[in-house]
Design a protein around this motif. Structure first.
Motif, PDB file in Angstrom:
ATOM      1  N   ARG A  30      -7.830   2.094  -0.597  1.00  0.00           N
ATOM      2  CA  ARG A  30      -6.711   1.579   0.213  1.00  0.00           C
ATOM      3  C   ARG A  30      -5.338   1.881  -0.386  1.00  0.00           C
ATOM      4  O   ARG A  30      -4.321   1.596   0.222  1.00  0.00           O
ATOM      5  CB  ARG A  30      -6.872   0.068   0.407  1.00  0.00           C
ATOM      6  N   HIS A  70      -3.799   0.492  -3.039  1.00  0.00           N
ATOM      7  CA  HIS A  70      -3.190  -0.818  -3.270  1.00  0.00           C
ATOM      8  C   HIS A  70      -2.362  -0.779  -4.550  1.00  0.00           C
ATOM      9  O   HIS A  70      -2.878  -0.491  -5.626  1.00  0.00           O
ATOM     10  CB  HIS A  70      -4.308  -1.860  -3.389  1.00  0.00           C
ATOM     11  N   TYR A 123       0.832  -1.202   0.000  1.00  0.00           N
ATOM     12  CA  TYR A 123       0.000   0.000   0.000  1.00  0.00           C
ATOM     13  C   TYR A 123       0.874   1.262   0.000  1.00  0.00           C
ATOM     14  O   TYR A 123       1.868   1.350   0.723  1.00  0.00           O
ATOM     15  CB  TYR A 123      -0.910   0.015   1.225  1.00  0.00           C
ATOM     16  N   PRO A 167      -4.793   1.810   4.542  1.00  0.00           N
ATOM     17  CA  PRO A 167      -4.771   0.469   3.939  1.00  0.00           C
ATOM     18  C   PRO A 167      -5.861  -0.450   4.450  1.00  0.00           C
ATOM     19  O   PRO A 167      -6.078  -1.525   3.864  1.00  0.00           O
ATOM     20  CB  PRO A 167      -3.382  -0.059   4.323  1.00  0.00           C
TER      21      PRO A 167
END
Length: 393
Positions: A263, A265, A85, A255
């Protein structure tokens, strides 16, 4: 008389010199944290190259046929961190998190720091420990340039230029801020750790033809695969990571956000020597700071910065080190047979070890051991300047 007194008082006041204006603010230095007892068993690579791409979700890249090199070569042969993340939106802060464990208060609008930073960072700590560091940015107009934008070059993606504690001359030898055209074709001349920053088209940032993901994947194959192929046989590593995903909600990101789309990602793959291929969730996940911590642990460096607050709340600790991706047993078994070869490689690269190129990490089996056990080792530079990038005996 009262009127005359008032006039005289005003005249006297106007002649009194005003106090000097306050000097411009200086960013206070952030002292490094003493190195914790870093875990044993991590490989100490001769060279690590970190390539940072731009603004793509994990799901945009992994499994996408538009990225055949990333998926068919790097992911297949490397360690894919499935829960990696970034820390914030927009771009610039994430580069600072990776490089210094902090966004250095640059805010979230990609504005260049107004004053030089003295905070601890990966490059500084490498140099202080006798290793070497360089950053290579595509389309940088000149070595050491501080320009904010030049065609497809963007300084916001080049954090090291903002630090006063890193050398920034005008030659390859005396600057940390280099052009990608300065990336050596003889990979033995690379520094201990190098960052590579493609331009705004080749890093997948800007739209165009071919589409961004295809353009970036092709650039990696054409410009980085040569190093990667060499690294697998020469105790070296390639790290491919991204700055942030494409859900650009300004500010720090979480995250553990209830909405997976928020988040941040991103893809991060470690590929090269001593890597066990596979997908690795790494517990509750990792961030750019944990990648920084892993590099610090390899070279026994002092820590820079701290983990992002929402990552801490999500259970991603500051000192979590990525360990399980490394095949250290295989490395140990090959170490004896490769010792003679590595000695000859070090001799060839000794010329690049002087000045700011530093001493190759392969010159010592344990970080810091060389100074105590072999102070007179021939071929190594000796300087008194702790930031010179060479071994201080």
């Amino acid at each position: 008389m009262k009127l005359l007194a008032l006039v005289l008082a005003l005249a006297l006041f106007s002649c009194t010199p005003s106090p000097p204006s306050a000097p411009p603010p200086v960013v206070a230095p952030q002292a490094p944290t003493p190195a914790p007892p870093w875990p044993a068993g991590l490989p100490v690579y001769d060279h690590i190259v970190i390539v940072v791409m731009e603004n793509k979700d994990y799901e945009d890249i992994i499994g996408n046929p538009a990225a055949p090199y990333i998926n068919g070569t790097l992911r297949r042969e490397g360690a894919n961190l499935t829960q990696m993340y970034a820390e914030e939106h927009h771009s610039q802060g994430n580069y600072f998190w990776l490089f210094s464990g902090s966004n250095q208060n640059v805010k979230f609008q990609d504005r260049i720091p107004r004053h030089p930073l003295d905070a601890s960072n990966l490059g500084e700590q490498l140099l202080r420990a006798g290793h070497s560091f360089k950053g290579y940015a595509e389309d940088l107009p000149a070595i050491g340039s501080r320009v904010e934008q030049s065609e497809r070059y963007a300084r916001k993606h080049v954090p090291w230029i903002s630090f006063a504690n890193l050398p920034n001359g005008t030659t390859v030898a005396d600057s940390s801020n280099l052009r990608f055209q300065d990336f050596p074709s003889d990979y033995r001349a690379l520094p201990t750790i190098a960052f590579v920053i493609p331009n705004l088209v080749n890093d997948m940032h800007n739209p165009g033809l071919p589409p961004p993901i295809q353009a970036g994947d092709t650039w990696l194959r054409e410009h980085i695969d040569g190093y990667y192929t060499w690294a697998k046989q020469h105790n070296s590593l390639l790290i491919l990571t991204f700055d942030e995903d494409s859900h650009l909600r300004e500010g720090l990101t979480n995250p553990a956000d209830a909405d997976p789309a928020h988040r941040n990602h991103i893809v991060t793959i470690l590929a090269g020597a001593h890597i066990k291929p596979g997908d690795y969730p790494e517990g509750k996940g990792v961030t750019h700071v944990n990648l920084l911590r892993t590099l610090e642990a390899m070279y026994k460096l002092k820590k820079s910065g701290v983990q992002q607050q929402y990552a801490l709340q999500a259970g991603i600790t500051d000192d979590f080190i990525i360990i399980d991706v490394f095949d250290v047993e295989a490395r140990a078994s090959r170490g004896a047979s490769s010792h003679q070869t590595r000695q000859s490689q070090d001799a060839v690269s000794a010329q690049a070890s002087c000045g700011h190129q530093g001493v190759p990490a392969s010159a010592w089996p344990q970080v810091g051991e060389l100074r105590q056990s072999q102070p007179g080792l021939p071929g190594l530079c000796t300087q008194n300047d702790p930031l010179s990038g060479v071994l201080v005996q």
